[in-house]
Design a protein around this motif. Structure first.
Motif, PDB file in Angstrom:
ATOM      1  N   TYR A   1       0.846  -1.184   0.000  1.00  0.00           N
ATOM      2  CA  TYR A   1       0.000   0.000   0.000  1.00  0.00           C
ATOM      3  C   TYR A   1       0.886   1.239   0.000  1.00  0.00           C
ATOM      4  N   THR A   2       0.492   2.249  -0.748  1.00  0.00           N
ATOM      5  CA  THR A   2       1.282   3.469  -0.827  1.00  0.00           C
ATOM      6  C   THR A   2       1.144   4.278   0.459  1.00  0.00           C
TER       7      THR A   2
ATOM      8  N   LYS B  24      -3.005 -12.515   2.476  1.00  0.00           N
ATOM      9  CA  LYS B  24      -3.759 -13.625   1.885  1.00  0.00           C
ATOM     10  C   LYS B  24      -5.216 -13.658   2.332  1.00  0.00           C
ATOM     11  N   GLU B  25      -5.446 -13.352   3.607  1.00  0.00           N
ATOM     12  CA  GLU B  25      -6.763 -13.590   4.187  1.00  0.00           C
ATOM     13  C   GLU B  25      -7.568 -12.336   4.529  1.00  0.00           C
ATOM     14  N   LEU B  26      -6.908 -11.197   4.645  1.00  0.00           N
ATOM     15  CA  LEU B  26      -7.598  -9.989   5.115  1.00  0.00           C
ATOM     16  C   LEU B  26      -7.389  -8.843   4.125  1.00  0.00           C
ATOM     17  N   PRO B  27      -8.100  -8.854   3.018  1.00  0.00           N
ATOM     18  CA  PRO B  27      -7.900  -7.820   1.989  1.00  0.00           C
ATOM     19  C   PRO B  27      -8.139  -6.417   2.535  1.00  0.00           C
ATOM     20  N   GLY B  28      -7.181  -5.555   2.297  1.00  0.00           N
ATOM     21  CA  GLY B  28      -7.298  -4.174   2.750  1.00  0.00           C
ATOM     22  C   GLY B  28      -6.684  -3.909   4.102  1.00  0.00           C
ATOM     23  N   MET B  29      -6.218  -4.964   4.800  1.00  0.00           N
ATOM     24  CA  MET B  29      -5.582  -4.779   6.108  1.00  0.00           C
ATOM     25  C   MET B  29      -4.135  -4.337   5.903  1.00  0.00           C
ATOM     26  N   MET B  30      -3.770  -3.212   6.483  1.00  0.00           N
ATOM     27  CA  MET B  30      -2.444  -2.640   6.289  1.00  0.00           C
ATOM     28  C   MET B  30      -1.598  -2.870   7.534  1.00  0.00           C
TER      29      MET B  30
END
Length: 222
Positions: free
Chosen positions: A4-5, A67-73
């Motif tokens: 993520y930027t 892999k499992e939590l899209p959007g978690m940074m």
């Protein structure tokens, strides 16, 4: 490498208003904590790297999040030198948080365009951090300075964005004082991810606490 930027991370900090902080050597426990925070609505997690071989744990948790939590940074905290910052960025850290202002860390993070948030305790330190490209400064220890400190520094510097860590509780009273003072987001560790929750494995309670905190922040912001 960060997925993520720095702009995306800053927007997530501004948008959710909450950065949970957590460290534990148990990788499986860490995954459950991450999942509970994610299901509660959090989209950021600061892994406070304070133990031996913490980088190995971070790498596993970041791989799981991707892999499992899209959007978690996933980011890393308690970083005190440029070499450590570089190590965690090699493991995919999307942001780097430090307890003090270190220009060597600013340089390596800026080189990779990774958001960094240094711990500052004076207007002079904050101004220097911003000169070095910092978007959101960490006020640390937040409990020592308090909401009035934030309110006062935003008088001469209304553009300054602050994230207090320490001294923040997941209550409407505590969050209300900080956001009324003008913080951009807050960092919460043991007041949110308590020893009791971890000892009892009560991840449903953690999910509920995260959701409640985010609901309070949303309400406070109108």
């Amino acid at each position: 490498m960060a997925q993520y930027t720095r702009t995306e991370v800053a927007q997530a900090m501004r948008g959710t208003g909450l950065v949970p902080l957590f460290f534990h050597r148990d990788i499986e426990l860490g995954k459950k904590v991450l999942k509970a925070c994610y299901d509660g609505g959090a989209r950021l997690m600061e892994f406070t790297a304070r133990g031996d071989f913490a980088h190995e744990v971070f790498g596993e948790l970041n791989t799981y999040a991707l892999k499992e939590l899209p959007g978690m940074m996933m980011g890393v905290g308690s970083v005190t030198d440029a070499a450590s910052a570089s190590l965690y960025m090699a493991l995919g850290a999307n942001f780097v948080v430090t307890p003090v202002l270190r220009e060597d860390i600013a340089i390596v993070c800026n080189r990779r365009k990774v958001l960094w948030s240094p711990g500052c305790g004076s207007l002079t330190e904050i101004a220097r951090a911003e000169e070095l490209g910092c978007e959101i400064v960490k006020l640390f220890p937040g409990g020592t300075y308090g909401p009035n400190f934030v309110k006062d520094i935003k008088g001469p510097q209304p553009w300054t964005e602050v994230m207090p860590t320490g001294g923040v509780s997941p209550t409407e009273e505590s969050l209300g004082e900080w956001f009324a003072a003008g913080v951009t987001c807050v960092g919460m560790g043991s007041k949110l991810i308590s020893k009791e929750i971890l000892a009892n494995g009560d991840f449903a309670a953690l999910e509920a606490a995260v959701k409640q905190s985010l609901d309070i922040i949303k309400k406070l912001r109108g």
